[in-house]
Scaffold this motif. Sequence first.
Motif, short mmCIF file in Angstrom:
data_model
loop_
_atom_site.label_atom_id
_atom_site.label_comp_id
_atom_site.label_asym_id
_atom_site.label_seq_id
_atom_site.Cartn_x
_atom_site.Cartn_y
_atom_site.Cartn_z
N THR A 163 1.07 -1.25 -0.24
CA THR A 163 -0.06 -0.04 -0.01
C THR A 163 0.67 1.24 -0.03
OG1 THR A 163 -0.20 0.23 2.24
CG2 THR A 163 -1.91 -1.09 1.62
N LEU A 164 -0.02 2.35 -0.48
CA LEU A 164 0.71 3.36 0.40
C LEU A 164 1.70 3.64 1.35
CD1 LEU A 164 -0.41 5.83 -2.86
CD2 LEU A 164 2.07 5.10 -2.47
N ALA A 165 1.05 3.41 1.78
CA ALA A 165 1.09 3.52 3.47
C ALA A 165 2.14 2.43 4.12
CB ALA A 165 -0.65 2.85 3.84
N ASP A 166 2.22 1.67 3.45
CA ASP A 166 3.74 1.09 3.38
C ASP A 166 4.68 1.62 3.16
OD1 ASP A 166 2.31 -0.92 4.50
OD2 ASP A 166 2.34 -1.99 3.05
N VAL A 167 5.21 1.99 1.84
CA VAL A 167 6.08 2.88 0.85
C VAL A 167 6.27 4.68 2.42
CG1 VAL A 167 6.09 4.56 -0.44
CG2 VAL A 167 4.80 2.64 -1.14
N ARG A 168 4.95 5.31 2.43
CA ARG A 168 5.37 6.52 3.68
C ARG A 168 6.40 5.48 4.95
NH1 ARG A 168 -0.26 7.25 1.95
NH2 ARG A 168 0.11 9.16 0.55
N LYS A 169 6.04 4.64 5.54
CA LYS A 169 6.46 4.49 6.64
C LYS A 169 7.65 3.79 6.20
CE LYS A 169 6.08 0.46 10.50
NZ LYS A 169 7.23 0.65 10.40
N TRP A 170 7.93 3.26 5.39
CA TRP A 170 9.54 2.58 5.14
C TRP A 170 10.22 4.10 4.73
CZ3 TRP A 170 13.51 1.98 1.48
CH2 TRP A 170 14.06 0.99 2.16
N PHE A 171 10.34 4.32 3.58
CA PHE A 171 10.97 5.25 3.11
C PHE A 171 10.58 6.94 4.42
CE2 PHE A 171 10.46 3.23 -0.44
CZ PHE A 171 11.66 3.68 -1.28
N GLY A 172 9.76 6.91 5.70
CA GLY A 172 9.86 7.71 5.99
C GLY A 172 10.42 7.42 7.84
N ARG A 185 9.76 13.09 3.50
CA ARG A 185 10.43 12.32 3.35
C ARG A 185 9.23 11.29 2.76
NH1 ARG A 185 13.67 7.88 3.44
NH2 ARG A 185 15.80 8.08 1.68
N GLY A 186 8.59 10.68 3.70
CA GLY A 186 7.59 9.50 2.71
C GLY A 186 6.70 9.66 2.32
N GLU A 187 6.42 10.78 1.97
CA GLU A 187 5.44 11.72 1.67
C GLU A 187 5.79 11.52 -0.03
OE1 GLU A 187 2.35 12.02 0.95
OE2 GLU A 187 1.98 11.47 3.39
N PHE A 188 7.25 12.33 0.40
CA PHE A 188 8.13 12.38 -1.09
C PHE A 188 8.57 11.18 -2.05
CE2 PHE A 188 12.22 12.91 -3.42
CZ PHE A 188 11.89 14.11 -3.72
N TYR A 189 8.51 10.11 -1.53
CA TYR A 189 8.60 8.95 -2.32
C TYR A 189 7.34 8.60 -2.81
CZ TYR A 189 13.66 8.74 -1.87
OH TYR A 189 14.88 8.98 -2.00
N ALA A 190 6.35 8.59 -1.95
CA ALA A 190 5.01 7.97 -2.05
C ALA A 190 4.31 8.51 -3.23
CB ALA A 190 3.76 8.65 -1.50
N GLU A 191 5.00 9.80 -3.85
CA GLU A 191 4.67 10.07 -5.05
C GLU A 191 5.61 9.89 -6.14
OE1 GLU A 191 3.94 14.95 -5.75
OE2 GLU A 191 4.05 15.06 -3.76
N VAL A 192 6.32 8.69 -6.49
CA VAL A 192 6.96 8.47 -7.29
C VAL A 192 6.86 7.12 -7.55
CG1 VAL A 192 8.91 10.19 -7.57
CG2 VAL A 192 9.47 8.25 -5.66
N MET A 193 5.46 6.96 -7.09
CA MET A 193 5.21 5.41 -6.70
C MET A 193 4.24 4.88 -8.08
SD MET A 193 7.36 3.56 -5.05
CE MET A 193 8.81 4.17 -4.39
N ALA A 194 4.21 3.79 -8.36
CA ALA A 194 2.36 3.63 -8.89
C ALA A 194 2.16 2.24 -8.49
CB ALA A 194 2.82 4.13 -10.73
N GLU A 195 0.65 2.02 -9.13
CA GLU A 195 -0.15 0.42 -8.73
C GLU A 195 0.65 0.23 -9.68
OE1 GLU A 195 -3.18 -0.50 -6.32
OE2 GLU A 195 -3.61 1.12 -7.36
N SER A 196 0.99 -1.36 -9.40
CA SER A 196 0.87 -2.80 -10.63
C SER A 196 0.48 -3.37 -9.71
CB SER A 196 2.49 -2.79 -10.37
OG SER A 196 2.40 -2.89 -9.92
N PRO A 197 -0.02 -4.51 -10.61
CA PRO A 197 -0.87 -5.49 -10.45
C PRO A 197 -0.12 -6.64 -9.03
CG PRO A 197 -0.36 -5.71 -12.64
CD PRO A 197 1.00 -4.07 -12.12
N ASP A 198 0.90 -6.43 -8.74
CA ASP A 198 1.44 -6.81 -7.48
C ASP A 198 2.07 -5.84 -6.53
OD1 ASP A 198 3.54 -5.75 -8.75
OD2 ASP A 198 5.04 -7.02 -8.23
N GLY A 199 1.47 -4.57 -6.40
CA GLY A 199 1.70 -3.12 -5.48
C GLY A 199 1.56 -2.24 -6.43
N TRP A 200 2.51 -1.55 -5.02
CA TRP A 200 3.03 -0.30 -5.41
C TRP A 200 4.62 -0.11 -5.44
CZ3 TRP A 200 0.07 3.99 -6.46
CH2 TRP A 200 -0.70 3.80 -5.81
#
Length: 291
Positions: A163-172, A185-200
């Motif tokens: 999830t994007l929440a996982d992105v924010r938590k890992w990078f933040g 920082r978490g928000e910054f990296y969330a902006e460069v993610m896109a959803e794919s069939p297996d996740g972000w």
Amino acid sequence: MARRIDVTGADGVRLAAWEFGDPPKTGGDPAQHAAGNPGVLLLHGLMGRASHWASTARWLSGRYRAVALDQRGHGRSDKPAQASFTRDAYVDDTEAALDQLGLGATILIGHAMGALTAWQLAAKRPDLVRGVIICDMRASALGTASQREWAQWFKAWPVPFATLADVRKWFGEDDPWVERPNPARGEFYAEVMAESPDGWRPVFDPDQMLRSRETWVYNAHWEELAQVRCPTLVVRGLDGELGRAEAQEMVRVLPRGQYAEVTDAGHLVHYDQPDAWRAAIEPFLDTLRDG
């Protein structure tokens, strides 16, 4: 609502440029635009995208035509597998964008890699650049160890993220490179993610990012810095990657260099502390309008 403008870069690579606010009114007089309302081109750093400049671009748009560029391999711009990711390619893309966007003598504002592109273009084409703002980019060589660390860091990313929440938590929070929790920082990296069939997953190819980076990390860039003749502001975050001593030496080397520092900010100065960032650069921008 952001407005997209398609631009053709070097070697025919398609680039996406973005306006995040309405251009200033000039009464229909192109000369007034050129003299009183210079264009601004905003260049993101490695792995970034134009939308990271949205806040800056919106307040700039009250007085300037402010355009942010997705550089090759980033954001919505093309990412050809066999494209060149040299310094020349990035600089040539920016030169082409200035011409096609009709920005005239432009103020270039760059973060990290985008700042290096800005000062390299200013050195190459002084006729195109009215001023430069360098945000947290070093002029010294970073070396082999730095490139190796980045390659290892990319391998450590737990992709795909569920999830994007996982992105924010890992990078933040969880990223070993994070010294203390950093939601921005978490928000910054969330902006460069896109959803794919297996996740972000990131919208960029990490291998292309490493190829881009290897074209500058082994060399110092002081000589090009010394060739920048327009007014140039060097901005660093107090906890950023550009140290105070190196930043002040960059100012000394620049023929018309100035210095600004943003407290309580790391490498992502403009994104982490937008109000303090604005306060740091606005006086410099005012001198370019008045000059």
